[in-house]
Design a protein around this motif. Structure first.
Motif, mmCIF file in Angstrom:
data_model
loop_
_atom_site.group_PDB
_atom_site.id
_atom_site.type_symbol
_atom_site.label_atom_id
_atom_site.label_comp_id
_atom_site.label_asym_id
_atom_site.label_seq_id
_atom_site.Cartn_x
_atom_site.Cartn_y
_atom_site.Cartn_z
ATOM 1 N N LEU A 57 71.268 -4.216 81.278
ATOM 2 C CA LEU A 57 72.030 -5.587 80.580
ATOM 3 C C LEU A 57 73.511 -5.482 80.422
ATOM 4 N N GLY A 58 74.213 -4.757 81.176
ATOM 5 C CA GLY A 58 75.612 -4.698 81.082
ATOM 6 C C GLY A 58 76.283 -3.338 80.591
ATOM 7 N N GLY A 59 75.632 -2.348 80.125
ATOM 8 C CA GLY A 59 76.261 -1.155 79.673
ATOM 9 C C GLY A 59 77.357 -0.442 80.544
ATOM 10 N N ASP A 60 76.695 -0.529 81.955
ATOM 11 C CA ASP A 60 77.802 0.231 82.830
ATOM 12 C C ASP A 60 78.725 -0.483 82.827
ATOM 13 N N GLN A 61 78.816 -1.824 82.955
ATOM 14 C CA GLN A 61 79.950 -2.687 83.128
ATOM 15 C C GLN A 61 80.911 -2.572 82.035
ATOM 16 N N GLN A 62 80.334 -2.487 80.703
ATOM 17 C CA GLN A 62 81.287 -2.178 79.514
ATOM 18 C C GLN A 62 81.936 -1.109 79.834
ATOM 19 N N ILE A 63 81.314 0.099 80.151
ATOM 20 C CA ILE A 63 81.822 1.419 80.381
ATOM 21 C C ILE A 63 82.855 1.314 81.260
ATOM 22 N N GLY A 64 82.603 0.330 82.432
ATOM 23 C CA GLY A 64 83.552 0.335 83.406
ATOM 24 C C GLY A 64 84.871 -0.545 83.023
ATOM 25 N N ALA A 65 84.592 -1.439 82.116
ATOM 26 C CA ALA A 65 85.895 -1.928 81.602
ATOM 27 C C ALA A 65 86.816 -0.954 80.819
ATOM 28 N N ARG A 66 86.150 -0.255 80.085
ATOM 29 C CA ARG A 66 86.912 0.768 79.338
ATOM 30 C C ARG A 66 87.665 1.716 80.398
ATOM 31 N N ILE A 67 87.235 1.912 81.443
ATOM 32 C CA ILE A 67 87.675 2.724 82.419
ATOM 33 C C ILE A 67 89.143 2.021 83.045
ATOM 34 N N ALA A 68 88.550 0.706 83.143
ATOM 35 C CA ALA A 68 90.011 -0.180 83.691
ATOM 36 C C ALA A 68 91.055 -0.397 82.742
ATOM 37 N N GLU A 69 90.758 -0.133 81.474
ATOM 38 C CA GLU A 69 91.778 -0.079 80.385
ATOM 39 C C GLU A 69 92.286 0.971 80.016
ATOM 40 N N ASN A 70 92.131 1.932 80.813
ATOM 41 C CA ASN A 70 92.525 3.597 80.237
ATOM 42 C C ASN A 70 92.054 3.920 79.107
ATOM 43 N N GLU A 71 90.705 3.576 78.835
ATOM 44 C CA GLU A 71 89.955 4.010 77.417
ATOM 45 C C GLU A 71 88.825 5.020 77.625
ATOM 46 N N HIS A 87 69.892 -2.464 88.897
ATOM 47 C CA HIS A 87 71.413 -2.738 88.578
ATOM 48 C C HIS A 87 72.333 -1.732 89.387
ATOM 49 N N GLU A 88 71.817 -1.419 90.750
ATOM 50 C CA GLU A 88 72.482 -0.594 91.344
ATOM 51 C C GLU A 88 73.921 -1.221 91.869
ATOM 52 N N PRO A 89 74.092 -2.427 91.945
ATOM 53 C CA PRO A 89 75.496 -3.072 92.159
ATOM 54 C C PRO A 89 76.668 -2.606 91.036
ATOM 55 N N ASP A 90 75.890 -2.591 89.679
ATOM 56 C CA ASP A 90 76.794 -2.184 88.613
ATOM 57 C C ASP A 90 77.315 -0.697 88.666
ATOM 58 N N ILE A 91 75.975 0.155 89.081
ATOM 59 C CA ILE A 91 76.180 1.507 88.896
ATOM 60 C C ILE A 91 77.608 1.785 90.181
ATOM 61 N N ALA A 93 79.758 -0.009 91.078
ATOM 62 C CA ALA A 93 81.262 -0.668 90.617
ATOM 63 C C ALA A 93 81.785 0.317 89.552
ATOM 64 N N LEU A 94 80.822 1.003 88.640
ATOM 65 C CA LEU A 94 81.125 1.842 87.695
ATOM 66 C C LEU A 94 81.892 3.203 88.384
ATOM 67 N N MET A 95 80.951 3.698 89.452
ATOM 68 C CA MET A 95 81.398 4.854 90.277
ATOM 69 C C MET A 95 82.844 4.440 91.145
ATOM 70 N N ARG A 96 82.918 3.540 91.501
ATOM 71 C CA ARG A 96 84.046 2.863 92.348
ATOM 72 C C ARG A 96 85.442 3.013 91.188
ATOM 73 N N LEU A 97 84.933 2.259 90.107
ATOM 74 C CA LEU A 97 86.263 2.553 88.952
ATOM 75 C C LEU A 97 86.641 3.939 88.592
ATOM 76 N N CYS A 98 85.766 4.605 88.377
ATOM 77 C CA CYS A 98 86.107 6.301 88.413
ATOM 78 C C CYS A 98 86.891 6.596 89.435
ATOM 79 N N ASP A 99 86.656 6.254 90.510
ATOM 80 C CA ASP A 99 87.612 6.759 91.653
ATOM 81 C C ASP A 99 89.063 6.068 91.857
ATOM 82 N N VAL A 100 88.990 4.958 91.238
ATOM 83 C CA VAL A 100 90.190 3.974 91.587
ATOM 84 C C VAL A 100 91.340 4.546 90.283
ATOM 85 N N TYR A 101 90.290 4.640 89.266
ATOM 86 C CA TYR A 101 91.364 5.258 88.154
ATOM 87 C C TYR A 101 91.491 6.798 87.624
#
Length: 136
Positions: A57-71, A87-91, A93-101
């Motif tokens: 329901l979007g929890g992975d994306q909410q955590i991803g947003a925190r990662i993108a904001e350095n939080e 929701h594999e695309p969300d997962i 994306a979350l893993m990608r953000l971890c790599d990016v940041y």
């Protein structure tokens, strides 16, 4: 440190056992989790956990947003690699953000054991220094 805890359905019991075993370490940090995982960790440990929506329901994306904001400083994600996730695309994306940041991400118990020992030993002090530099 701000730590995200996520687990797929078949891995929830494992993350609960893990957080219970290392409760003495987790209590020194801010915990965040997706919906049901966070609720079950709170019930098992009594630790305060900021809960987002469930993963699908979007929890992975909410955590991803925190990662993108350095939080977010660390993500512990007990994944179930043998079950298709709707929701594999969300997962991904979350893993990608971890790599990016440059956010440490572990996806299984073996990695989590190593990471929690490193956290206990103070090997993540560099994250706080980076945040202080960025604030100045």
């Amino acid at each position: 440190m701000k730590i995200a805890l996520i687990a797929h359905d078949k891995k929830k019991e494992a993350i609960i056992q893990f957080t219970t075993s290392y409760q003495h370490i987790f209590q020194k940090h801010q915990l965040f989790a997706t919906g049901t995982t966070g609720k079950r960790i709170q019930e098992a440990t009594g630790l305060p956990v900021h809960r987002f929506q469930s993963g699908p329901l979007g929890g992975d994306q909410q955590i991803g947003a925190r990662i993108a904001e350095n939080e977010m400083d660390l993500v512990i994600f007990f994944r179930d690699p043998l079950t298709a996730q709707p929701h594999e695309p969300d997962i991904s994306a979350l893993m990608r953000l971890c790599d990016v940041y440059q956010i440490p991400l572990v996806t299984n118990l073996a990695g989590a054991e190593i990471m929690i020992r490193a956290l206990e030993a103070g090997f993540f002090a560099w994250r706080e220094l980076v945040k202080e530099d960025e604030a100045n």
